[in-house]
Scaffold this motif. Structure first.
Motif, PDB file in Angstrom:
ATOM      1  N   GLY A  43      -8.016  -6.307   2.778  1.00 60.93           N
ATOM      2  CA  GLY A  43      -6.601  -6.206   3.126  1.00 60.93           C
ATOM      3  C   GLY A  43      -6.115  -4.800   3.352  1.00 60.93           C
ATOM      4  O   GLY A  43      -4.971  -4.590   3.744  1.00 60.93           O
ATOM      5  N   GLU A  44      -6.924  -3.791   3.102  1.00 56.76           N
ATOM      6  CA  GLU A  44      -6.492  -2.417   3.297  1.00 56.76           C
ATOM      7  C   GLU A  44      -7.059  -1.867   4.598  1.00 56.76           C
ATOM      8  O   GLU A  44      -8.037  -2.365   5.123  1.00 56.76           O
ATOM      9  N   LEU A  45      -6.401  -0.838   5.101  1.00 57.01           N
ATOM     10  CA  LEU A  45      -6.841  -0.172   6.315  1.00 57.01           C
ATOM     11  C   LEU A  45      -7.351   1.215   5.991  1.00 57.01           C
ATOM     12  O   LEU A  45      -6.799   1.907   5.124  1.00 57.01           O
ATOM     13  N   PHE A  46      -8.373   1.619   6.719  1.00 61.33           N
ATOM     14  CA  PHE A  46      -8.880   2.980   6.654  1.00 61.33           C
ATOM     15  C   PHE A  46      -8.579   3.644   7.985  1.00 61.33           C
ATOM     16  O   PHE A  46      -8.620   3.000   9.038  1.00 61.33           O
ATOM     17  N   PHE A  47      -8.292   4.942   7.930  1.00 58.36           N
ATOM     18  CA  PHE A  47      -7.867   5.643   9.132  1.00 58.36           C
ATOM     19  C   PHE A  47      -8.805   6.783   9.469  1.00 58.36           C
ATOM     20  O   PHE A  47      -9.372   7.431   8.578  1.00 58.36           O
ATOM     21  N   GLY A  48      -8.916   7.023  10.792  1.00 60.21           N
ATOM     22  CA  GLY A  48      -9.557   8.236  11.236  1.00 60.21           C
ATOM     23  C   GLY A  48      -8.606   9.404  11.089  1.00 60.21           C
ATOM     24  O   GLY A  48      -7.457   9.259  10.687  1.00 60.21           O
ATOM     25  N   GLU A  49      -9.097  10.593  11.463  1.00 55.67           N
ATOM     26  CA  GLU A  49      -8.307  11.807  11.350  1.00 55.67           C
ATOM     27  C   GLU A  49      -7.226  11.884  12.417  1.00 55.67           C
ATOM     28  O   GLU A  49      -6.326  12.697  12.334  1.00 55.67           O
ATOM     29  N   TYR A  90       0.098   5.218   1.279  1.00 58.47           N
ATOM     30  CA  TYR A  90      -0.818   6.159   1.909  1.00 58.47           C
ATOM     31  C   TYR A  90      -0.205   7.563   1.832  1.00 58.47           C
ATOM     32  O   TYR A  90       1.015   7.724   1.829  1.00 58.47           O
ATOM     33  N   MET A 146     -12.103  -5.507  11.510  1.00 64.81           N
ATOM     34  CA  MET A 146     -10.944  -5.460  12.401  1.00 64.81           C
ATOM     35  C   MET A 146     -10.643  -4.001  12.746  1.00 64.81           C
ATOM     36  O   MET A 146     -10.769  -3.121  11.905  1.00 64.81           O
ATOM     37  N   PHE A 159      -7.767  -1.358  14.809  1.00 64.07           N
ATOM     38  CA  PHE A 159      -6.407  -1.244  15.335  1.00 64.07           C
ATOM     39  C   PHE A 159      -6.184   0.167  15.870  1.00 64.07           C
ATOM     40  O   PHE A 159      -6.810   1.121  15.414  1.00 64.07           O
ATOM     41  N   LEU A 190      -4.028   7.141  16.234  1.00 60.79           N
ATOM     42  CA  LEU A 190      -4.901   6.899  15.083  1.00 60.79           C
ATOM     43  C   LEU A 190      -5.635   5.583  15.243  1.00 60.79           C
ATOM     44  O   LEU A 190      -5.033   4.535  15.496  1.00 60.79           O
ATOM     45  N   PHE A 250       0.834  -1.194   0.000  1.00 59.37           N
ATOM     46  CA  PHE A 250       0.000   0.000   0.000  1.00 59.37           C
ATOM     47  C   PHE A 250       0.876   1.254   0.000  1.00 59.37           C
ATOM     48  O   PHE A 250       1.990   1.245   0.518  1.00 59.37           O
ATOM     49  N   GLY A 259     -10.220  -2.309   9.214  1.00 57.95           N
ATOM     50  CA  GLY A 259     -10.031  -3.056   7.987  1.00 57.95           C
ATOM     51  C   GLY A 259     -11.058  -4.152   7.854  1.00 57.95           C
ATOM     52  O   GLY A 259     -11.679  -4.567   8.835  1.00 57.95           O
ATOM     53  N   GLY A 260     -11.201  -4.608   6.612  1.00 52.91           N
ATOM     54  CA  GLY A 260     -12.138  -5.694   6.355  1.00 52.91           C
ATOM     55  C   GLY A 260     -11.464  -6.807   5.602  1.00 52.91           C
ATOM     56  O   GLY A 260     -10.320  -7.144   5.876  1.00 52.91           O
TER      57      GLY A 260
END
Lengths: 111, 113
Positions: free
Chosen positions: B100-106, A36, B31, B33, B92, A34, B96-97
């Motif tokens: 395989g990628e992660l999403f982040f908060g601000e 970012y 998931m 983190f 932070l 990835f 993820g679901g």
């Protein structure tokens, strides 16, 4: 174990010039890769990802990256940068959603 | 993409106090983190938040210092306990679901005086 090395801590570039941000990884299992981007005072936004399939991956904002298994690299490229691309860029490797991040590359675009 | 909401976005705290950060994710996430980003540095994984059970901590992080809860699939909290100036960081939350990628908060920017 997984690790990521971003070879350049800072990359200065003029607007409309091409740029490449380098990333090398190591992993003992199949990898997901990835990139970012983090703009000042913001969280991380996914630029692009490689999970499988074509080794050339296109992302948002005109960025692309190429997965090279033999060189264990995943370099990020853009043919023509804009001032608004100034940000911190992080390469990450992982699987099952658990990611290991590189130390980041600061892209500074100037006129 | 998934939506990750964190609060507070920033806080200034006194040494020795504790702060709890809340994170709400949308239903695409399975998931969760927690990461820490110290000034000018990269992200370090603190722990995986497990629904209804104790979090799984990475080396160098312990439950007494960073207690984490995840009472349901879409909500988690991270507490930074007995804070010192060295705890000044951005914390932070990520989700993820199956992709395989992660999403982040601000992120939550914490300054300890």
């Amino acid at each position: 174990a997984q690790s990521v090395t971003q070879l350049d801590s800072q990359v200065p570039v003029f607007e409309e010039a091409p740029v490449e941000l380098r990333c090398n990884y190591s992993s003992s299992v199949s990898v997901y890769l990835f990139w970012y981007v983090q703009y000042p005072n913001q969280g991380l936004q996914l630029l692009l990802k490689y999970l499988s399939g074509s080794t050339l991956v296109k992302g948002i904002n005109g960025f692309e990256a190429e997965f090279n298994k033999s060189q264990t690299s995943f370099h990020l490229r853009k043919p023509s940068v804009h001032i608004s691309d100034t940000a911190e860029y992080f390469c990450a490797v992982g699987g099952a959603s658990k990611l290991t991040f590189g130390t980041g590359t600061r892209l500074q675009v100037t006129l | 993409s998934a939506v990750i909401s964190q609060k507070p976005s920033r806080d200034i705290c006194q040494r020795g106090t504790s702060l709890t950060i809340q994170c709400q994710v949308d239903s695409q996430v399975t998931m969760m983190f927690w990461y820490r980003q110290q000034p000018g540095q990269s992200l370090t994984l603190i722990a995986t938040a497990n629904q209804g059970s104790e979090a799984t901590y990475e080396s160098g992080f312990v439950i007494d210092k960073f207690p984490i809860s995840r009472p349901n699939l879409t909500f988690s909290t991270l507490t930074v306990s007995n804070m010192s100036p060295e705890d000044s960081s951005i914390y932070l939350c990520s989700g993820g679901g199956n992709t395989g990628e992660l999403f982040f908060g601000e992120g939550s920017r914490l300054t300890v005086l």
